[in-house]
Design an enzyme around this catalytic site. Structure first.
Site, mmCIF file in Angstrom:
data_model
loop_
_atom_site.group_PDB
_atom_site.id
_atom_site.type_symbol
_atom_site.label_atom_id
_atom_site.label_comp_id
_atom_site.label_asym_id
_atom_site.label_seq_id
_atom_site.Cartn_x
_atom_site.Cartn_y
_atom_site.Cartn_z
ATOM 1 N N GLU A 1 9.360 53.662 -56.651
ATOM 2 C CA GLU A 1 10.051 53.077 -55.409
ATOM 3 C C GLU A 1 9.216 53.823 -54.178
ATOM 4 O O GLU A 1 8.527 54.824 -54.258
ATOM 5 C CB GLU A 1 11.694 53.662 -55.405
ATOM 6 N N ASN B 1 19.663 45.610 -55.645
ATOM 7 C CA ASN B 1 19.807 46.627 -56.172
ATOM 8 C C ASN B 1 21.060 47.388 -55.774
ATOM 9 O O ASN B 1 21.465 47.484 -54.521
ATOM 10 C CB ASN B 1 18.538 47.390 -55.730
ATOM 11 N N GLU B 2 21.783 47.993 -56.866
ATOM 12 C CA GLU B 2 23.049 48.802 -56.390
ATOM 13 C C GLU B 2 23.944 48.015 -55.347
ATOM 14 O O GLU B 2 24.050 48.657 -54.474
ATOM 15 C CB GLU B 2 22.535 50.187 -56.052
ATOM 16 N N TYR C 1 22.431 58.311 -64.119
ATOM 17 C CA TYR C 1 21.630 59.486 -64.011
ATOM 18 C C TYR C 1 22.212 60.829 -64.860
ATOM 19 O O TYR C 1 23.507 60.795 -64.819
ATOM 20 C CB TYR C 1 21.318 59.901 -62.513
ATOM 21 N N GLU D 1 17.482 51.959 -64.226
ATOM 22 C CA GLU D 1 17.165 53.516 -63.636
ATOM 23 C C GLU D 1 18.020 54.637 -64.557
ATOM 24 O O GLU D 1 19.291 54.451 -64.844
ATOM 25 C CB GLU D 1 18.206 53.476 -62.214
ATOM 26 N N GLN E 1 11.575 58.523 -61.844
ATOM 27 C CA GLN E 1 10.577 57.467 -61.285
ATOM 28 C C GLN E 1 9.261 58.011 -61.700
ATOM 29 O O GLN E 1 9.204 59.168 -62.085
ATOM 30 C CB GLN E 1 10.544 57.314 -59.811
HETATM 31 O O1 AHR Z 1 16.377 56.388 -57.802
HETATM 32 C C1 AHR Z 1 16.750 57.041 -56.671
HETATM 33 C C2 AHR Z 1 17.646 56.070 -56.199
HETATM 34 O O2 AHR Z 1 18.957 56.231 -57.126
HETATM 35 C C3 AHR Z 1 17.527 54.419 -56.084
HETATM 36 O O3 AHR Z 1 16.915 54.018 -54.748
HETATM 37 C C4 AHR Z 1 18.843 53.925 -56.302
HETATM 38 O O4 AHR Z 1 18.803 52.717 -56.711
HETATM 39 C C5 AHR Z 1 19.687 55.034 -57.105
HETATM 40 O O5 AHR Z 1 20.881 55.265 -56.405
#
Ligand code: AHR
Length: 492
Positions: A25, A172-173, A239, A296, A345
Site C-alpha cells: 500500500e 476496500n474495507e 489482524y 489482509e 505488507q
Molecule cells: O494494512 C493497513 C490497513 O489495515 C489497511 O490500509 C486497511 O485496509 C486495514 O485497516
C-alpha cells in the site's frame, strides 16, 4: 511425544499458489523507499524500482500483488498517477501520517513492478470517494486494446499494449475507512460499480467484493445473499493484535511469554473465522465458485520507537515466523474455499518480508517462512492426523504442534511443522500411510530467544538451516523438534 500420520493416498485438493500473495500500500515506507526509489537514486534500480527487493521477492515466487491499498485505495484517483512524473499532482495521504504523496508510483510503475516480479496484478478500486465512471475508465486504461479514449491515453503515456489485470477489488474495507457503509448499502454499491468493471477484448478480470472485518458474519451473509452470484471472490480481513485494544497492541520485540502465547492464540483464531465465514458462503455457494480472499492478514504491533506512528513500521521476530506458518497451515486446510491471501505488507509495514534502511535491505523471519513453504505452492493437500501435547499458559490452551502436508507434482511429500512452545522440544514420529520413503531432507527456522530477529547489523540471526537428524524406525521417521521452530521436511 508427537505422533503424525500423513494420508499420502488421500489428496484433498490443490493449494492455490495465490495463498502466498502479498499486499503493498501507499503507506509509510512500503512503496516509497521500500519498492520505489526513482530512476536517479544511487540505490541500484530498474526504471526506479529497487533491484534488491525485486530479487528477494522473486526468490519466494511471489504469485500476486495487491495495490494501491488498503485505506489508501478509497482516496486514490488513478489519473493523478499517470503521465510525466514531474507534472503529477501531489496529495495528502490522510490515512497514513498525513504524508505528501507525489504520485510518482502509479499505474505504469505498478505494472512494471509486476512484470519484473513475474506475478499477477490485483488492483483495488476506489468506491469510497470515486465514481463508477472513474473505475470504469481505469479498467479500460489498463486492459483495453481498442481505439478508445482511455486506451489511447495509455498509448500516449508510452504503453502500447494493455497489461494483464487478473484481479480487481471493488473497494476496500467499505465498512470502515472505505466509506463506513452498512452491508446492505455496500451490496448495492458493489452491484452498481461492478457493472462497469468490463472485460475488454480478450481480458477476463476476476472481481472481488469487500468482505467482512474479522467476525462480522452478518456482512458475509448480506453480501452473499444480495451479490454472491456477481463476484469471483469475497474478502476477509483479520489482524493478529496481541494487546486488548488498538492503543496498546503490544511490542514486536522484548515481550514476555504471556504475550507470546496470546499472539499465537490470536493467530489461531483464523481457523474459526474461515470456518464460520465459509459455512455462510457454503449456504449461498455450495459449489464453492466464490473464493474467500483473505487479502489482509498478519501481526499488528505498536510501532517502533522514534518512527512515525502513521507509518506502521515494526520489527519481525521468530514469533512472526510462527504466526505466518500457522496461517499457511490453516489456509491449506481450507484450500477448497481460500483461493488467495495477501499478507500485510510486503516491505517496511506491519508483518513485512523485507525491511530497508536507505541502501540496506534485510530479510525477516517471515520472509524465510515464505521461502520454506514454497514447496506447497499448487501442491495437493494431504490429510494429517496429529496427536500432540497442549501448550497451556495462564488458563489459555493452544496446541503445541501445528502441521500441514502436501504432495507436489513430482510426487514428493512435504510436511511443515510448527512447535509453538517457546521452551520445550518434542520427540516426533511420522508415519507415511500409502507411500514408502527412501530419502528425507529438511530445513528449520528457529531463534535463540522468543524475540530473535534480524537487524541491519546482524541480518542473519534468524535464517533457515539444514535439518537432518532423522532416524528411521519400524517404517516411521523419528526426530526431535526444537522449541519455537518451523520445520519443513521433504520425503521422497
Ligand atoms: O494494512 C493497513 C490497513 O489495515 C489497511 O490500509 C486497511 O485496509 C486495514 O485497516
Amino acid at each position: 511425544m508427537t505422533k503424525i500420520t500423513i494420508r499420502a493416498d488421500q489428496p484433498k485438493g490443490t493449494i492455490n499458489r495465490n495463498i502466498y500473495g502479498h499486499f503493498a500500500e501507499h503507506l509509510g515506507r512500503c512503496i516509497y523507499e521500500g519498492i520505489w526509489v526513482g530512476e536517479e537514486s544511487p540505490i541500484p534500480n530498474t526504471r526506479g524500482i529497487r533491484n534488491d527487493v525485486v530479487d528477494a521477492l522473486k526468490k519466494i515466487s511471489i504469485p500476486v500483488l495487491r495495490w494501491p491499498g488498503g485505506c489508501f485505495a478509497d482516496e486514490y484517483h488513478w489519473k493523478d498517477g499517470i503521465g510525466p512524473r514531474g507534472e503529477r499532482p501531489r496529495m495528502i495521504n490522510t490515512h497514513w501520517g498525513g504524508t505528501v504523496e507525489n504520485n510518482h508510483f502509479g499505474t505504469h510503475e505498478f505494472f512494471d513492478l509486476c512484470e519484473q516480479l513475474g506475478c499477477e496484478a490485483y488492483v483495488c478500486g476506489n468506491v469510497g470517494s470515486g465514481s463508477p465512471q472513474e473505475m470504469m475508465e481505469w479498467v479500460e486504461y489498463m486492459t483495453s486494446d481498442a481505439d478508445s479514449p482511455m486506451a489511447n491515453l495509455r498509448r500516449r503515456n508510452g504503453r502500447e499494449k494493455p497489461w494483464k489485470l487478473k484481479y480487481f477489488g471493488v473497494g476496500n474495507e467499505s465498512w470502515g475507512c472505505g466509506g463506513n457503509m452498512r452491508p446492505e448499502y455496500y451490496a448495492d454499491e458493489y452491484r452498481r460499480y461492478n457493472t462497469f468493471v468490463k472485460n475488454y477484448g480478450g481480458s477476463k478480470v476476476e472481481r472481488f467484493a469487500c468482505g467482512a472485518n474479522s467476525e462480522d458474519y452478518n456482512w458475509t451473509e448480506v453480501l452473499m445473499e444480495r451479490a454472491g452470484s456477481r463476484m469471483h471472490g469475497l474478502s476477509l480481513h483479520y489482524y493478529t493484535v496481541p494487546g486488548d485494544d488498538w492503543s496498546n497492541k503490544g511490542a514486536a520485540t522484548g515481550f514476555n511469554e504471556e504475550e507470546w502465547h496470546k499472539t499465537l492464540w490470536k493467530a489461531l483464531r483464523m481457523e474459526e473465522l474461515i470456518a464460520k465465514h465459509g459455512a455462510i458462503m457454503d449456504k449461498y455457494d455450495p459449489n464453492k465458485k466464490v473464493g474467500m480472499i483473505v487479502d489482509e492478514w498478519g501481526t499488528w504491533y505498536d510501532v517502533e520507537a522514534a518512527t512515525n506512528p502513521g507509518w506502521l513500521y515494526q520489527q519481525n521476530s521468530i514469533r512472526d515466523a510462527l504466526v505466518a506458518a500457522i496461517h499457511f497451515n490453516i489456509f491449506h486446510a481450507h484450500c477448497d474455499r481460500v483461493t488467495m491471501t495477501n499478507i500485510a505488507q510486503t516491505v517496511n509495514v506491519l508483518q513485512a518480508m523485507i525491511l530497508t534502511d536507505k541502501e540496506k535491505a534485510i530479510l525477516t523471519p517471515t520472509y524465510h517462512v515464505f521461502e520454506m513453504y514454497k514447496i506447497h505452492h499448487d501442491a495437493e493437500l494431504l490429510p494429517v492426523e496429529l496427536s500432540a501435547s497442549k501448550y497451556v499458559l495462564n488458563g489459555r490452551t493452544i496446541p503445541m504442534i501445528h502441521a500441514s502436508a502436501s504432495s507436489s507434482g513430482s510426487g514428493n511429500i512435504h510436511l511443515s511443522l510448527v512447535n509453538l512452545h517457546p521452551r520445550e522440544a518434542t520427540a516426533v514420529s511420522v508415519t507415511l500411510a500409502g507411500r514408502s520413503v527412501t530419502d528425507i531432507g529438511g530445513s528449520i527456522l528457529t531463534g535463540e530467544s522468543m524475540d530473535s530477529h534480524n537487524t541491519f547489523d546482524n541480518p542473519e540471526a534468524v535464517r533457515p538451516q539444514l535439518f537432518e537428524n532423522f532416524e528411521k524406525a519400524d517404517g516411521n521417521i523419528a526426530f526431535t523438534l526444537p522449541p519455537r521452530s518451523v520445520v519443513t521436511l521433504m520425503m521422497r
